[in-house]
Design a protein around this motif. Structure first.
Motif, PDB file in Angstrom:
ATOM      1  N   GLY A  77      97.053 106.056  64.490  1.00  0.00           N
ATOM      2  CA  GLY A  77      98.275 105.513  65.064  1.00  0.00           C
ATOM      3  C   GLY A  77      98.985 104.487  64.219  1.00  0.00           C
ATOM      4  N   LEU A  78      98.547 104.263  62.972  1.00  0.00           N
ATOM      5  CA  LEU A  78      99.217 103.301  62.106  1.00  0.00           C
ATOM      6  C   LEU A  78     100.385 103.966  61.384  1.00  0.00           C
ATOM      7  CD1 LEU A  78      96.265 101.258  60.536  1.00  0.00           C
ATOM      8  CD2 LEU A  78      97.519 100.887  62.669  1.00  0.00           C
ATOM      9  N   ARG A  79     101.488 103.260  61.271  1.00  0.00           N
ATOM     10  CA  ARG A  79     102.679 103.763  60.592  1.00  0.00           C
ATOM     11  C   ARG A  79     102.448 103.617  59.088  1.00  0.00           C
ATOM     12  NH1 ARG A  79     106.834 100.830  64.896  1.00  0.00           N
ATOM     13  NH2 ARG A  79     105.993 101.934  66.727  1.00  0.00           N
ATOM     14  N   THR A  80     102.191 104.740  58.460  1.00  0.00           N
ATOM     15  CA  THR A  80     101.626 104.767  57.126  1.00  0.00           C
ATOM     16  C   THR A  80     102.634 105.240  56.100  1.00  0.00           C
ATOM     17  OG1 THR A  80      99.458 105.252  58.083  1.00  0.00           O
ATOM     18  CG2 THR A  80      99.734 105.722  55.742  1.00  0.00           C
ATOM     19  N   SER A  81     102.724 104.518  54.967  1.00  0.00           N
ATOM     20  CA  SER A  81     103.625 104.864  53.872  1.00  0.00           C
ATOM     21  C   SER A  81     102.804 105.114  52.616  1.00  0.00           C
ATOM     22  CB  SER A  81     104.624 103.726  53.625  1.00  0.00           C
ATOM     23  OG  SER A  81     105.470 104.020  52.527  1.00  0.00           O
ATOM     24  N   LEU A  82     103.023 106.263  51.981  1.00  0.00           N
ATOM     25  CA  LEU A  82     102.270 106.643  50.783  1.00  0.00           C
ATOM     26  C   LEU A  82     103.218 106.859  49.612  1.00  0.00           C
ATOM     27  CD1 LEU A  82      99.764 107.727  49.227  1.00  0.00           C
ATOM     28  CD2 LEU A  82     100.252 109.970  50.252  1.00  0.00           C
ATOM     29  N   ALA A  83     102.892 106.244  48.480  1.00  0.00           N
ATOM     30  CA  ALA A  83     103.613 106.482  47.230  1.00  0.00           C
ATOM     31  C   ALA A  83     102.688 107.252  46.300  1.00  0.00           C
ATOM     32  CB  ALA A  83     104.035 105.170  46.587  1.00  0.00           C
ATOM     33  N   ALA A  84     103.081 108.473  45.952  1.00  0.00           N
ATOM     34  CA  ALA A  84     102.247 109.310  45.095  1.00  0.00           C
ATOM     35  C   ALA A  84     103.114 110.322  44.367  1.00  0.00           C
ATOM     36  CB  ALA A  84     101.174 110.034  45.918  1.00  0.00           C
ATOM     37  N   ALA A  85     102.579 110.850  43.272  1.00  0.00           N
ATOM     38  CA  ALA A  85     103.227 111.946  42.568  1.00  0.00           C
ATOM     39  C   ALA A  85     102.692 113.269  43.103  1.00  0.00           C
ATOM     40  CB  ALA A  85     102.954 111.844  41.071  1.00  0.00           C
ATOM     41  N   PHE A  86     103.583 114.239  43.295  1.00  0.00           N
ATOM     42  CA  PHE A  86     103.203 115.567  43.757  1.00  0.00           C
ATOM     43  C   PHE A  86     103.658 116.597  42.724  1.00  0.00           C
ATOM     44  CE2 PHE A  86     103.125 113.113  47.569  1.00  0.00           C
ATOM     45  CZ  PHE A  86     102.232 113.734  48.441  1.00  0.00           C
ATOM     46  N   GLY A  87     102.794 117.575  42.456  1.00  0.00           N
ATOM     47  CA  GLY A  87     103.195 118.652  41.568  1.00  0.00           C
ATOM     48  C   GLY A  87     104.262 119.513  42.221  1.00  0.00           C
ATOM     49  N   ASP A  88     105.030 120.219  41.382  1.00  0.00           N
ATOM     50  CA  ASP A  88     106.053 121.096  41.954  1.00  0.00           C
ATOM     51  C   ASP A  88     105.544 122.534  42.076  1.00  0.00           C
ATOM     52  OD1 ASP A  88     106.058 121.817  39.289  1.00  0.00           O
ATOM     53  OD2 ASP A  88     108.241 121.772  39.071  1.00  0.00           O
ATOM     54  N   ASP A  89     104.216 122.683  42.154  1.00  0.00           N
ATOM     55  CA  ASP A  89     103.605 123.980  42.380  1.00  0.00           C
ATOM     56  C   ASP A  89     103.336 124.180  43.873  1.00  0.00           C
ATOM     57  OD1 ASP A  89     101.567 122.156  42.746  1.00  0.00           O
ATOM     58  OD2 ASP A  89     100.411 122.784  40.997  1.00  0.00           O
ATOM     59  N   MET A  90     102.747 125.313  44.235  1.00  0.00           N
ATOM     60  CA  MET A  90     102.481 125.599  45.644  1.00  0.00           C
ATOM     61  C   MET A  90     101.487 124.613  46.235  1.00  0.00           C
ATOM     62  SD  MET A  90     101.502 129.201  47.514  1.00  0.00           S
ATOM     63  CE  MET A  90     100.050 129.456  46.508  1.00  0.00           C
ATOM     64  N   TYR A  91     100.519 124.161  45.429  1.00  0.00           N
ATOM     65  CA  TYR A  91      99.561 123.179  45.916  1.00  0.00           C
ATOM     66  C   TYR A  91     100.269 121.879  46.307  1.00  0.00           C
ATOM     67  CZ  TYR A  91      95.798 126.083  43.915  1.00  0.00           C
ATOM     68  OH  TYR A  91      94.930 127.092  43.612  1.00  0.00           O
ATOM     69  N   GLY A  92     101.177 121.420  45.447  1.00  0.00           N
ATOM     70  CA  GLY A  92     101.908 120.194  45.738  1.00  0.00           C
ATOM     71  C   GLY A  92     102.774 120.335  46.968  1.00  0.00           C
ATOM     72  N   GLY A 104     102.919 113.002  59.836  1.00  0.00           N
ATOM     73  CA  GLY A 104     103.913 111.960  60.084  1.00  0.00           C
ATOM     74  C   GLY A 104     103.854 110.806  59.112  1.00  0.00           C
ATOM     75  N   ILE A 105     103.371 111.042  57.878  1.00  0.00           N
ATOM     76  CA  ILE A 105     103.254 109.986  56.875  1.00  0.00           C
ATOM     77  C   ILE A 105     104.577 109.831  56.136  1.00  0.00           C
ATOM     78  CG2 ILE A 105     102.080 109.339  54.718  1.00  0.00           C
ATOM     79  CD1 ILE A 105      99.621 110.876  55.853  1.00  0.00           C
ATOM     80  N   ASP A 106     105.009 108.596  55.944  1.00  0.00           N
ATOM     81  CA  ASP A 106     106.248 108.295  55.229  1.00  0.00           C
ATOM     82  C   ASP A 106     106.024 108.529  53.730  1.00  0.00           C
ATOM     83  OD1 ASP A 106     108.561 107.193  54.134  1.00  0.00           O
ATOM     84  OD2 ASP A 106     107.876 105.125  54.401  1.00  0.00           O
ATOM     85  N   LEU A 107     106.732 109.516  53.165  1.00  0.00           N
ATOM     86  CA  LEU A 107     106.631 109.824  51.733  1.00  0.00           C
ATOM     87  C   LEU A 107     107.905 109.449  50.989  1.00  0.00           C
ATOM     88  CD1 LEU A 107     104.840 113.315  51.804  1.00  0.00           C
ATOM     89  CD2 LEU A 107     103.828 111.036  51.540  1.00  0.00           C
ATOM     90  N   SER A 108     108.698 108.543  51.540  1.00  0.00           N
ATOM     91  CA  SER A 108     109.962 108.194  50.899  1.00  0.00           C
ATOM     92  C   SER A 108     109.764 107.524  49.545  1.00  0.00           C
ATOM     93  CB  SER A 108     110.786 107.283  51.822  1.00  0.00           C
ATOM     94  OG  SER A 108     110.101 106.056  52.077  1.00  0.00           O
ATOM     95  N   ARG A 109     108.574 106.955  49.287  1.00  0.00           N
ATOM     96  CA  ARG A 109     108.265 106.359  47.989  1.00  0.00           C
ATOM     97  C   ARG A 109     107.575 107.353  47.051  1.00  0.00           C
ATOM     98  NH1 ARG A 109     110.856 102.487  50.927  1.00  0.00           N
ATOM     99  NH2 ARG A 109     110.994 100.518  49.785  1.00  0.00           N
ATOM    100  N   SER A 110     107.312 108.562  47.512  1.00  0.00           N
ATOM    101  CA  SER A 110     106.648 109.566  46.691  1.00  0.00           C
ATOM    102  C   SER A 110     107.672 110.394  45.916  1.00  0.00           C
ATOM    103  CB  SER A 110     105.791 110.478  47.569  1.00  0.00           C
ATOM    104  OG  SER A 110     104.709 109.761  48.129  1.00  0.00           O
ATOM    105  N   ARG A 111     107.192 111.123  44.909  1.00  0.00           N
ATOM    106  CA  ARG A 111     108.055 111.917  44.046  1.00  0.00           C
ATOM    107  C   ARG A 111     107.415 113.265  43.741  1.00  0.00           C
ATOM    108  NH1 ARG A 111     110.537 108.376  45.593  1.00  0.00           N
ATOM    109  NH2 ARG A 111     111.738 106.755  44.508  1.00  0.00           N
TER     110      ARG A 111
END
Length: 374
Positions: A77-92, A104-111
């Motif tokens: 139930g914690l409002r969670t924000s994650l900053a991470a790099a994601f591949g542009d492949d199917m796995y990512g 429901g994780i905030d990925l606005s800082r991820s790329r």
């Protein structure tokens, strides 16, 4: 998802509801790190042997790495924000969709990084342990590590301290008022010097395992190590596997030892991350040290009975179902044995936390291939 988005409907309880105020940060916890695609084999009779073929009775896939921690936090139930790099492949794409839409994780800082493939870990679970093989390349900067000035305000942040490598974002986050919860990995240099962890000075709590704590402090046993570490941080917790966890709160003088809950482990991947998530949740909710350790241990015990480090993380519905089962079955022993009586006493605090008896939670589990992800 925007930072103002409500927690996912999967969580039936907001553990911070009574502590929220209009001026508080919209995020409860911020973290950064590497997301892996985990492929998990379970049911192996033994470790793979060179020159032979081994068959596993179970197979699953799920986001891994820092996603284990992020998912465990969000499911509590914690409002969670994650900053991470994601591949542009199917796995990512699969990992991003699972974390943002599914949890429901905030990925606005991820790329998403063009041309970069997702890191992959194959985990083989047997005899209550696991062996892992990983492959990946460092994400191109600046995607690999978000700039310190981009760190959002949050009630807390979770970090993994690396010997000899200060992380600028930790100091920035602490300076904005976040409580920093940290663990660390094995010191490959072999020096085991606390001075090599300068970010420890910014931490609210430090949670190493017993082997790490003993080496860093030179103490004779895990409890002594926790007391030595509490001279450096406000809260020190040493995890001891099957022996549970021992904690020291230097501010209040509280100490607590909570035994582990005996379960049959299917896959221990991510159990330490789930333990951390439970401890963070209890701390932000203002619970006593012993109750924080109890929730952390319970969530870790529930997680190892399922596939994967992220999709096995329990939420409040499953915690409620477990507690309902304990309260129903233990008295039936007439009188309950010492272990059942100890569980009833130790987890009685859940009566004031949970909204009511829990029903079995139809959790989405890791599945054999990405083709089943619906």
């Amino acid at each position: 998802m925007t930072p103002q988005h409500e927690p996912p409907t999967r969580s039936t309880l907001d553990p911070l509801a009574q502590r929220r105020a209009p001026a508080d940060p919209v995020r409860d916890v911020y973290l950064t790190g590497t997301v892996f695609l985990d492929i998990i084999f379970t049911g192996l009779d033994s470790a793979p042997v060179r020159g032979t073929e081994s068959w596993a009775s179970g197979l699953g896939s799920s986001p891994g790495g820092v996603a284990n921690m992020a998912t465990a936090l969000a499911r509590l139930g914690l409002r969670t924000s994650l900053a991470a790099a994601f591949g542009d492949d199917m796995y990512g794409e699969y990992c991003w969709e699972t974390l943002e839409r599914g949890e429901g994780i905030d990925l606005s800082r991820s790329r998403t990084v063009p041309g970069w493939h997702s890191p992959v870990t194959v985990s083989m679970a047997y005899e209550g342990e696991r062996t892992m093989v990983s492959h990946g390349h460092e994400a191109p900067l600046p995607a690999a590590e978000p700039a310190a000035e981009c760190v959002p305000k949050a009630r807390s942040a979770v970090a993994s301290l690396v010997p000899g490598r200060p992380q600028e974002w930790i100091a920035k986050s602490a300076g904005q008022g976040s409580l920093i919860f940290a663990d660390t990995g094995w010191d490959e240099s072999g020096r085991w010097e606390l001075s090599a962890l300068p970010d420890l000075a910014h931490c609210e709590a430090f949670l190493p395992n017993a082997a790490e704590a003993l080496r860093y402090t030179g103490a004779a046993d895990p409890r002594a190590a926790a007391h030595a570490l509490a001279e450096r941080v406000p809260v020190a917790v040493v995890t001891m596997g099957a022996d549970g966890a021992y904690g020291v709160d230097a501010r209040t003088g509280e100490t607590a030892h909570v035994p582990a809950i005996a379960v049959e482990a299917l896959d221990p991947t991510g159990a330490g991350d789930v333990f951390m998530a439970g401890f963070v949740t209890g701390t932000l909710a203002g619970w006593p040290l012993a109750d924080r350790l109890a929730l952390a241990g319970l969530t870790a015990s529930l997680s190892v009975q399922e596939f994967g480090g992220s999709l096995s993380a329990p939420g409040w519905a499953e915690i409620a179902a477990w507690w309902h089962g304990v309260r129903t079955l233990a008295p039936a022993a007439a009188p309950p044995g010492p272990e059942a009586a100890a569980l009833l006493a130790r987890y009685a605090f859940l009566d004031a936390v949970l909204p009511g008896p829990g029903a079995p939670w139809p959790r989405r589990r890791a599945v054999p291939t990405l083709g089943f992800r619906g």
